[in-house]
Motif scaffolding. Structure first.
Motif: not given
Lengths: 500, 492
Positions: B291, B352-355, B357, B421, B425, B429, B431
């Motif tokens: 991640t 992180s990958l989420e960041q 977004g 992935s 992100e 996705r 965000a």
């Protein structure tokens, strides 16, 4: 094989002007201008591509308008393009469908219009490139490069499960091309060239042919898609925006069947003959499976998606009948499917823009509120079930004739698929045109506006044109198909003789 | 020293003089900005110097140091890479202000080590250059500011040093065998003397152990353990250096060493095949679970080391040039990803990958850079990652390594998932709204340069491939092949 070069690089122009158009679109910032710009670019390319049809010599099976320059000399990779009768029709289909996809996204796409149009135009470059490439590596580059814009089209502008559908589409296709690349390199090491005409002219050992055939076939079968590799299709179709669905149905699926015609049949003729019964079996399975699965759907987009599986089953059935009716029927069926299914997806998209649902039951009874729309839908539905007088009738009839000559039993098994197609399409028509009138939202619905009529009308013309007078279409492919058949039968005879 | 010698040694001189200059800058206080200007200037000069001396050839320092087409091409690549790394290291938010001059000094020293490494044709100079390239990096990793409540930079640094020293020990041990067998440390002399002994276990073990030191640099399984931790522990800018340029240097030296065992050596081929397969599977499968973006790149780096190793399995020039082309392309791809990391994490934290977004909204150019970098890593045409893999596979299949090629392609398909992935992100996705990222002109230039390098190397690889192929041809050529006039024996 004979190559007929052209004095004017029209194919390169067709391949790369969309890319230039994409660069131009990237520089624009106004959504309105962007739409007009994209429409203009695709229209100009469509008109240009007509020049291809007019200048095409149907009397020869040679590749025409060819261009060739070294690309990576170290590996003998060339930039080589050219079209024959089969790819010509597919290039025309691509260029003619593109303006319609722009029109179909006119209102539907409101978010990130620039990126959308850029993706769409890059797609056109890759799609035209795939059908024109006469070099395996060039083909593969276009084939794979298409994944990026297409998965973005699905993943950014798609429906609620768009990310899942986009990743599935990408990973599925990528997995399919794993062995394709290996087979390409193996062919190169045998023949010393990546040039498709050169590769066609060589004879390979029977065992080697079978491996190469299987590696190619896996990749193409995923793209077509043939049962059991079809599971990415409903997801991708349902989630994609209208333009994405249309491109998928009209062009991308054809790349699979085109691959069979361009690579499997002429390069590995012996393997084609050996494995033909299995491919026929899978085609019949696809026809039946697609038909019955479509019968069970209430989501209109899913229904059309499954009907695609069935229709493409006819195309592969015709290809592997390995006779001239079969292959001509299959090529025609590819065009027909592009026209009809593309139109159905556009129609469903229009419905969705108004009702915000694709559920068959909620869309019922539109006949009174939207007579023009219903007329269009009716014609395309009839075309989809291969009603005589429409385009699909000619295609399916030829395929069935060809298939009958090859194997009676296969056709006996496939015929229920035709009946099921009638059942699910008539069910749609019955519901939408004459279904429950008590649906309270319907009276306020507006019928098609001129832009939407303009989107559907060209496809309607083709439905009847091919249905009533298919000669202009079969004429250009005839020589190429005959040549393909001689390649298959002669080389296969040679290979089986050497086996003895 | 003659003028010819000076000219042949110009890129190294520029870098070493630059190091001296930076050392002087270090003596003062609060000179981070000035140090950066000096280092950037040195990088620019180095690019120019390496370009000027591209056509030079000759042997310096008693035959231990050779300037040839191979080394000069790589010097251009390394100098250009240094310039890009300098553009990435524009701000160094995770390095304390007062030690920033030293940071730039170490950066310059490390690059000068790499630049010398590619010219070394003697085991001794080779080891010295390797150490010169490695030791500054050992120091740069723990220079990162301590993150809140954790000392990951220390953990990473210790792992890096420990594994590095151990790998060096193994390599030196292997080299001692080679020296014992042949009585020389000079590669051009070693090659003919080793040939008759090639199938003795001692020679095989010696060669294999010598390779190990470079496998460590390249992060080939099982010498990879440091990779994800160092990437995670080091500052983003430091990691961008560690992930890119040393790998180019490692492949270059590996070409010199592996070609010692040509043309036919089944045990070593088996050894490298196994390592390549293990690296690809290990890197790709573990990366699926990551991640943290930098850790993901670390594991993907292990997989890419495996791909690069495919080129060595062939033991022929086609394979070597494919490996070199691939790793140069890889350096650009991974730099593109790190550029994005450095700009999305303004305080130098791990990402992180989420960041990622909403990146497409925050900065379209960065999002484009990321897309190009990630799709290139995944091996999608028209980017260099595809052409590189394609070259490797053609070379390997040409020597009959069918299964290795199939395994590599299966791995390419596995890898696609985690690269996607990242794309998911960053671009797909929904965000939460974050502030847009404003890029200064230098960062824009960096992004454009990287995208251009990745696309041009992928679309028009012809000229670069040709020059790589001709340059690889002169590796370990007998010294007599160098023009006699340029054998500058009086270089002392």
């Amino acid at each position: 094989m004979l190559l007929l070069p052209s004095s004017f690089p029209i194919l390169s122009l067709l391949i790369f002007s969309p890319l230039l158009g994409a660069v131009g679109a990237a520089l624009l910032n106004n959504d309105r201008w962007l739409r007009w710009w994209s429409l203009g670019v695709t229209l100009v390319i469509a008109v240009l591509s007509l020049e291809l049809y007019l200048g095409f010599d149907p009397g020869t099976a040679a590749f025409q308008f060819t261009e060739q320059t070294p690309w990576v000399p170290a590996l003998h990779i060339n930039y080589a393009v050219g079209v024959d009768g089969i790819s010509l029709l597919l290039v025309l289909l691509t260029t003619l469908v593109m303006p319609l996809t722009v029109l179909a996204s006119w209102r539907y796409i409101t978010r990130r219009v620039k990126e959308f149009m850029v993706c769409l135009l890059i797609m056109e470059t890759a799609m035209v490139g795939v059908f024109c490439a006469l070099d395996l590596v060039l083909f593969f580059v276009f084939w794979e490069a298409m994944l990026i814009p297409m998965s973005l089209l699905i993943g950014v502008w798609g429906g609620p499960r768009r990310i899942y559908a986009s990743l599935k589409f990408f990973v599925y296709t990528m997995a399919g091309s794993v062995l394709l690349l290996v087979a390409m390199i193996a062919l190169y090491l045998q023949a010393g060239s990546f040039s498709i005409p050169v590769l066609m002219g060589r004879a390979y050992a029977p065992g080697f042919q079978c491996w190469v055939f299987l590696a190619f076939a896996l990749s193409f079968a995923i793209k077509v898609p043939m049962v059991p590799f079809h599971t990415w299709l409903p997801a991708a179709h349902v989630e994609a925006p209208t333009a994405g669905s249309v491109l998928l149905a009209s062009v991308l699926l054809k790349m699979g069947t085109y691959g069979f015609l361009r690579f499997c049949l002429p390069i590995t003729p012996y393997a084609t003959q050996v494995l033909m019964p299995y491919m026929l079996g899978l085609s019949v399975a696809a026809i039946l499976y697609g038909g019955f699965a479509a019968l069970a759907q209430s989501d209109l987009k899913k229904l059309v998606a499954y009907s695609s599986v069935g229709h493409m089953g006819f195309a592969t059935l015709g290809i592997f009948a390995l006779n001239s009716q079969g292959i001509e029927g299959a090529t025609l069926q590819m065009i027909n499917h592009g026209v009809t299914t593309g139109a159905l997806f556009i129609a469903v998209g229009m419905l969705y823009e108004r009702l915000h649902t694709r559920d068959l039951h909620q869309a019922s009874g539109l006949g009174r509120a939207m007579p023009v729309f219903t007329t269009f839908l009716g014609v395309f539905a009839l075309s989809s079930l291969a009603f005589p007088g429409t385009n699909s009738f000619i295609g399916e009839f030829l395929v069935l004739t060809g298939g009958f000559a090859r194997s009676k039993w296969m056709i006996v098994c496939a015929v229920p698929g035709v009946v099921v197609a009638a059942a699910y399409m008539l069910r749609v028509l019955q519901k939408v045109a004459w279904g429950g009138l008590d649906n309270p939202t319907h009276p306020g619905l507006k019928d098609l506006e001129p832009r939407e009529v303009l989107t559907l009308a060209p496809l309607l013309v083709f439905v009847f044109w091919i249905g009533l007078h298919p000669e202009p279409f079969t004429r250009v492919m005839h020589a190429s198909v005959q040549h393909l058949l001689t390649q298959v039968t002669q080389s296969a005879a040679y290979a089986s003789a050497s086996l003895r | 020293m003659t003028v010819a010698t000076l000219q042949a040694f110009l890129p190294e001189l520029v870098l070493l003089l630059g190091a001296l200059g930076l050392f002087v800058v270090c003596l003062g206080e609060g000179r981070g900005r000035r140090a950066r200007a000096v280092a950037s200037g040195v990088a620019l000069l180095a690019v120019g110097a390496s370009a000027v001396s591209l056509t030079q050839s000759g042997v310096l320092f008693d035959g231990t140091y050779r300037v040839d087409a191979f080394s000069q091409l790589l010097k251009v690549v390394l100098a250009f890479g240094y310039l890009l790394v300098m553009l990435v290291s524009r701000r160094l938010p995770a390095i304390r202000g007062e030690i920033q001059p030293e940071y730039y000094l170490l950066l310059d020293l490390s690059v000068s080590g790499l630049v010398m490494l590619v010219s070394c044709v003697d085991l001794i100079t080779l080891v010295v250059a390797l150490e010169l390239a490695a030791f500054p990096l050992y120091l740069m990793v723990p220079m990162r500011l301590e993150a809140h409540g954790q000392k990951s930079q220390m953990e990473g640094a210790i792992k890096y040093v420990m594994f590095g020293i151990a790998a060096n020990g193994v390599m030196l041990f292997g080299m001692s065998y080679l020296f014992g067998l042949t009585g020389t440390t000079s590669l051009p002399l070693l090659f003919p003397r080793l040939q008759p002994l090639m199938h003795s276990p001692l020679a095989l073990v010696g060669l294999a152990m010598t390779f190990c030191g470079l496998y460590y640099k390249l992060a080939v399984f099982p010498f990879h353990f440091w990779t994800p931790d160092v990437y995670q522990g080091a500052a983003n800018e430091t990691a961008s250096l560690i992930a890119s340029l040393p790998k180019v240097g490692a492949v270059a030296v590996l070409i010199r060493l592996v070609s010692l065992s040509a043309p036919d050596n089944p045990p070593l081929v088996l050894f490298m095949t196994v390592l390549a397969c293990a690296s690809m599977f290990y890197g790709n499968l573990i990366a699926l679970q990551q991640t943290d973006f930098k850790r993901l790149l670390g594991f993907s780096g292990i997989a890419h080391a495996g791909y690069a190793l495919i080129g060595f399995v062939t033991l022929d020039r086609a394979g070597y040039s494919a490996a070199l082309y691939y790793i140069v392309g890889y350096a650009f791809m991974v730099l593109a990803c790190f550029t994005v990391i450095c700009h999305v994490a303004p305080d130098g934290e791990n990402l992180s990958l989420e960041q990622l977004g909403g990146l497409h909204r925050r900065s379209p150019l960065l999002a484009l850079t990321l897309l190009v970098g990630v799709f290139a890593l995944a091996g999608i045409p028209p980017f260099v990652g595809f052409m590189g893999k394609f070259n490797l596979l053609v070379a390997a299949l040409g020597r009959g390594h069918l299964w290795l090629v199939i395994i590599a392609m299966v791995n390419a398909a596995i890898g696609v998932y985690y690269y996607l992935s990242v794309v998911r992100e960053a671009c797909l996705r929904e965000a939460p709204e974050r502030a847009p990222i404003v890029l200064p002109w230098s960062s824009r230039l960096l992004c454009v340069l990287l995208i251009a390098a990745i696309v041009v190397l992928g679309v028009a690889p012809g000229r670069f491939l040709d020059s790589v192929a001709t340059s690889v041809a002169c590796v370990n050529a007998a010294p007599s092949m160098a023009p006699a006039a340029l054998v500058a024996g009086g270089a002392r």
